[in-house]
Design an enzyme around this catalytic site. Sequence first.
Site, PDB file in Angstrom:
ATOM      1  N   CYS A  80      86.045 -35.647 120.573  1.00 16.75           N
ATOM      2  CA  CYS A  80      84.601 -35.648 120.784  1.00 16.75           C
ATOM      3  C   CYS A  80      84.201 -37.069 121.141  1.00 16.75           C
ATOM      4  O   CYS A  80      85.037 -37.962 121.159  1.00 16.75           O
ATOM      5  CB  CYS A  80      83.868 -35.106 119.568  1.00 16.75           C
ATOM      6  N   ASP A 107      75.193 -38.187 109.263  1.00 17.09           N
ATOM      7  CA  ASP A 107      74.300 -37.670 110.311  1.00 17.09           C
ATOM      8  C   ASP A 107      72.950 -38.389 110.352  1.00 17.09           C
ATOM      9  O   ASP A 107      72.106 -38.059 111.194  1.00 17.09           O
ATOM     10  CB  ASP A 107      74.079 -36.159 110.126  1.00 17.09           C
ATOM     11  N   VAL A 153      82.816 -41.748 106.811  1.00 15.94           N
ATOM     12  CA  VAL A 153      83.173 -40.363 107.146  1.00 15.94           C
ATOM     13  C   VAL A 153      83.776 -40.315 108.555  1.00 15.94           C
ATOM     14  O   VAL A 153      84.830 -39.721 108.770  1.00 15.94           O
ATOM     15  CB  VAL A 153      81.934 -39.439 107.038  1.00 15.94           C
ATOM     16  N   ARG A 166      88.502 -36.256 115.725  1.00 13.19           N
ATOM     17  CA  ARG A 166      88.022 -35.148 114.875  1.00 13.19           C
ATOM     18  C   ARG A 166      89.038 -33.997 114.789  1.00 13.19           C
ATOM     19  O   ARG A 166      88.835 -32.917 115.360  1.00 13.19           O
ATOM     20  CB  ARG A 166      86.652 -34.645 115.355  1.00 13.19           C
ATOM     21  N   PRO A 167      90.126 -34.217 114.049  1.00 14.04           N
ATOM     22  CA  PRO A 167      91.193 -33.200 113.985  1.00 14.04           C
ATOM     23  C   PRO A 167      90.786 -31.947 113.192  1.00 14.04           C
ATOM     24  O   PRO A 167      89.748 -31.925 112.536  1.00 14.04           O
ATOM     25  CB  PRO A 167      92.321 -33.939 113.253  1.00 14.04           C
ATOM     26  N   LYS A 170      70.698 -26.590 111.211  1.00 18.77           N
ATOM     27  CA  LYS A 170      71.763 -26.293 112.181  1.00 18.77           C
ATOM     28  C   LYS A 170      73.109 -26.093 111.478  1.00 18.77           C
ATOM     29  O   LYS A 170      73.816 -25.119 111.739  1.00 18.77           O
ATOM     30  CB  LYS A 170      71.879 -27.460 113.181  1.00 18.77           C
ATOM     31  N   ASN A 171      73.456 -27.018 110.596  1.00 19.16           N
ATOM     32  CA  ASN A 171      74.801 -26.967 110.024  1.00 19.16           C
ATOM     33  C   ASN A 171      74.944 -25.918 108.927  1.00 19.16           C
ATOM     34  O   ASN A 171      76.036 -25.696 108.421  1.00 19.16           O
ATOM     35  CB  ASN A 171      75.216 -28.356 109.527  1.00 19.16           C
ATOM     36  N   ARG A 212      70.782 -29.758 121.288  1.00 19.03           N
ATOM     37  CA  ARG A 212      71.796 -29.072 120.497  1.00 19.03           C
ATOM     38  C   ARG A 212      71.376 -28.955 119.034  1.00 19.03           C
ATOM     39  O   ARG A 212      71.781 -28.005 118.360  1.00 19.03           O
ATOM     40  CB  ARG A 212      73.144 -29.828 120.541  1.00 19.03           C
TER      41      ARG A 212
HETATM   42  N1  EPU Z   1      88.881 -34.182 109.079  1.00 16.21           N
HETATM   43  C1  EPU Z   1      90.253 -34.207 109.250  1.00 16.21           C
HETATM   44  N2  EPU Z   1      90.895 -33.021 109.436  1.00 16.21           N
HETATM   45  C2  EPU Z   1      90.245 -31.837 109.469  1.00 16.21           C
HETATM   46  C3  EPU Z   1      88.849 -31.807 109.298  1.00 16.21           C
HETATM   47  C4  EPU Z   1      88.186 -33.005 109.103  1.00 16.21           C
HETATM   48  O1  EPU Z   1      90.859 -35.273 109.219  1.00 16.21           O
HETATM   49  O2  EPU Z   1      90.905 -30.797 109.639  1.00 16.21           O
HETATM   50  C5  EPU Z   1      88.149 -35.444 108.867  1.00 16.21           C
HETATM   51  C6  EPU Z   1      87.213 -35.749 110.048  1.00 16.21           C
HETATM   52  O3  EPU Z   1      87.885 -36.392 111.099  1.00 16.21           O
HETATM   53  C7  EPU Z   1      86.179 -36.623 109.391  1.00 16.21           C
HETATM   54  C8  EPU Z   1      86.071 -36.036 107.993  1.00 16.21           C
HETATM   55  O4  EPU Z   1      87.264 -35.296 107.769  1.00 16.21           O
HETATM   56  O5  EPU Z   1      86.615 -37.948 109.325  1.00 16.21           O
HETATM   57  C9  EPU Z   1      84.878 -35.142 107.764  1.00 16.21           C
HETATM   58  O6  EPU Z   1      84.807 -34.133 108.742  1.00 16.21           O
HETATM   59  P1  EPU Z   1      84.215 -32.688 108.417  1.00 16.21           P
HETATM   60  O7  EPU Z   1      85.282 -31.685 108.624  1.00 16.21           O
HETATM   61  O8  EPU Z   1      83.527 -32.727 107.096  1.00 16.21           O
HETATM   62  O9  EPU Z   1      83.141 -32.528 109.571  1.00 16.21           O
HETATM   63  P2  EPU Z   1      82.800 -31.224 110.385  1.00 16.21           P
HETATM   64  O10 EPU Z   1      82.875 -30.032 109.510  1.00 16.21           O
HETATM   65  O11 EPU Z   1      83.542 -31.224 111.668  1.00 16.21           O
HETATM   66  C10 EPU Z   1      80.251 -31.244 109.784  1.00 16.21           C
HETATM   67  C11 EPU Z   1      78.963 -31.277 110.551  1.00 16.21           C
HETATM   68  C12 EPU Z   1      78.782 -32.643 111.180  1.00 16.21           C
HETATM   69  C13 EPU Z   1      78.772 -33.681 110.053  1.00 16.21           C
HETATM   70  C14 EPU Z   1      80.044 -33.581 109.223  1.00 16.21           C
HETATM   71  C15 EPU Z   1      80.060 -34.502 108.030  1.00 16.21           C
HETATM   72  C16 EPU Z   1      78.707 -28.999 111.245  1.00 16.21           C
HETATM   73  C17 EPU Z   1      78.669 -28.003 112.337  1.00 16.21           C
HETATM   74  N3  EPU Z   1      78.987 -30.250 111.571  1.00 16.21           N
HETATM   75  O12 EPU Z   1      81.267 -31.511 110.741  1.00 16.21           O
HETATM   76  O13 EPU Z   1      77.506 -32.624 111.817  1.00 16.21           O
HETATM   77  O14 EPU Z   1      78.671 -34.968 110.620  1.00 16.21           O
HETATM   78  O15 EPU Z   1      80.214 -32.236 108.745  1.00 16.21           O
HETATM   79  O16 EPU Z   1      79.002 -34.244 107.189  1.00 16.21           O
HETATM   80  O17 EPU Z   1      78.429 -28.680 110.100  1.00 16.21           O
HETATM   81  C18 EPU Z   1      75.900 -33.213 113.408  1.00 16.21           C
HETATM   82  O18 EPU Z   1      75.162 -32.334 112.916  1.00 16.21           O
HETATM   83  O19 EPU Z   1      75.464 -34.050 114.250  1.00 16.21           O
HETATM   84  C19 EPU Z   1      77.291 -33.297 112.988  1.00 16.21           C
HETATM   85  C20 EPU Z   1      78.203 -33.968 113.639  1.00 16.21           C
END
Ligand code: EPU
Length: 416
Positions: free
Chosen positions: A116, A303, A325, A121-122, A22-23, A395
């Site tokens: 969320c 995850d 995380v 999740r900013p 998915k990711n 999902r």
């Molecule tokens: N963060 C910030 N600012 C940002 C972006 C992220 O502070 O602009 C923080 C987040 O709040 C968090 C950390 O950085 O504490 C990591 O977040 P990340 O951006 O890596 O997560 P994401 O890209 O939103 C993806 C996966 C998630 C998975 C995370 C961590 C996708 C579509 N989603 O989310 O998958 O948990 O990376 O590996 O790729 C899931 O599949 O159930 C899922 C939630």
Amino acid sequence: MDKFIVNGGNQISGKVDISGAKNAVLPLMTAALLVDGKTTINSVPDLRDTRTMIRLLKIIGAEVSFEANSMSVNASNINNLEAPYDLVKTMRASFYVLGPLLARFGEVRVSLPGGCSWGPRPVDFHLKGLEKLGAKISLESGYILAKAKHLYGNRICFDFPSVGATGNILMASVLAIGETCIENAAKEPEIVQLCEVLNDMGASISGIGTDKLIINGVDKLDSIDIDVIPDRIEAGTYLIAGALMGDITLNNCNPKHLEDFIDKLKLAGANISSTENSISINKIDSINPVDVTTEVYPGFPTDLQAQWMVFMSVANGRSSVIDTVYHDRFTHIPELNRLGADIRLNENKAEINGVKKLIGAQVMSTDIRASAALILGAIIAQGKTEISRVYHIDRGYDSIENKFKSLGVDIVRINE
Ligand code: EPU
């Protein structure tokens, strides 16, 4: 809303084919927006999130077809540079259209995702990164408006190696003028695949798989065929099912993407063997308690922490799960406790006191991985468990009830 009814306690055995990740597929679908032509993506998991992304791409003006796990995205006639609130609020990964649309068309409007179920999740890293590339960013009625006649390469250093921000900046910078350097970049296998796919399309990215990515902008990208990597989180979920309830083999998976997780399973007592693309595991008779702390890749994945907690809830003693995380990703704990688990939360640390058995109950899914944990809990629980709001699991897990049924689990979906 659909429910699952699970009658727990059956031993399981057999083989499971792991689906595409998915990711990985979600950013790859938006990478197709960078190309004036058709991109073909194979091994696409049939998920609610994949379908949501198809809807979004169609709203933007892409032609998308999806049949038998093969998708084509033709982005030659993009005519609407906007990702609407209704879709972004149901799937945060919609935010991935920001980078590619800005890079190719110089303008994009994307709804802010909002919170969320487990915290804020900013998206500040995505926006600051794009500003560094020269984009003008403003907020209008809940929408991010990003504009840039041209993007220009720059040095971007993330405070945290965010998967989504790394993906978005990569997709913006491949068409920028000059060199971009992303420091503290994410190294997850899904990001590695995105880099490799962009390079196959004609981009110039080096440092792939390290925390420093160097991108030299090119004028345009070309159509290619892609095979999505296997879903390591789906694989990890079934491995826990095997460790709990029976001898199973996973096909079409990549054990290299799960090394830390497999080490932890071995510490818990699992007997695991693997080939390049399969993993076999046997049921553990007496589970050793093993503490885990989630980290970015190659550490233990956030995850898989909910699923790990179910596993540890029937271990022989006390253990802990710390999530570094996402500090608030624990909505599954009260539901697992309804099944008889003994888990207490202290800030971002869950303390699990192993119990002899879980007992079926009515429980509610709260997010994708929490629901997977509830299914695992239901499989080991004595008696009947009713899991509501299974749209969360749809999902992220392709054909989950059919895959579990084929292993011998008594699971039925009820449409209400
Ligand atoms: N963060 C910030 N600012 C940002 C972006 C992220 O502070 O602009 C923080 C987040 O709040 C968090 C950390 O950085 O504490 C990591 O977040 P990340 O951006 O890596 O997560 P994401 O890209 O939103 C993806 C996966 C998630 C998975 C995370 C961590 C996708 C579509 N989603 O989310 O998958 O948990 O990376 O590996 O790729 C899931 O599949 O159930 C899922 C939630």
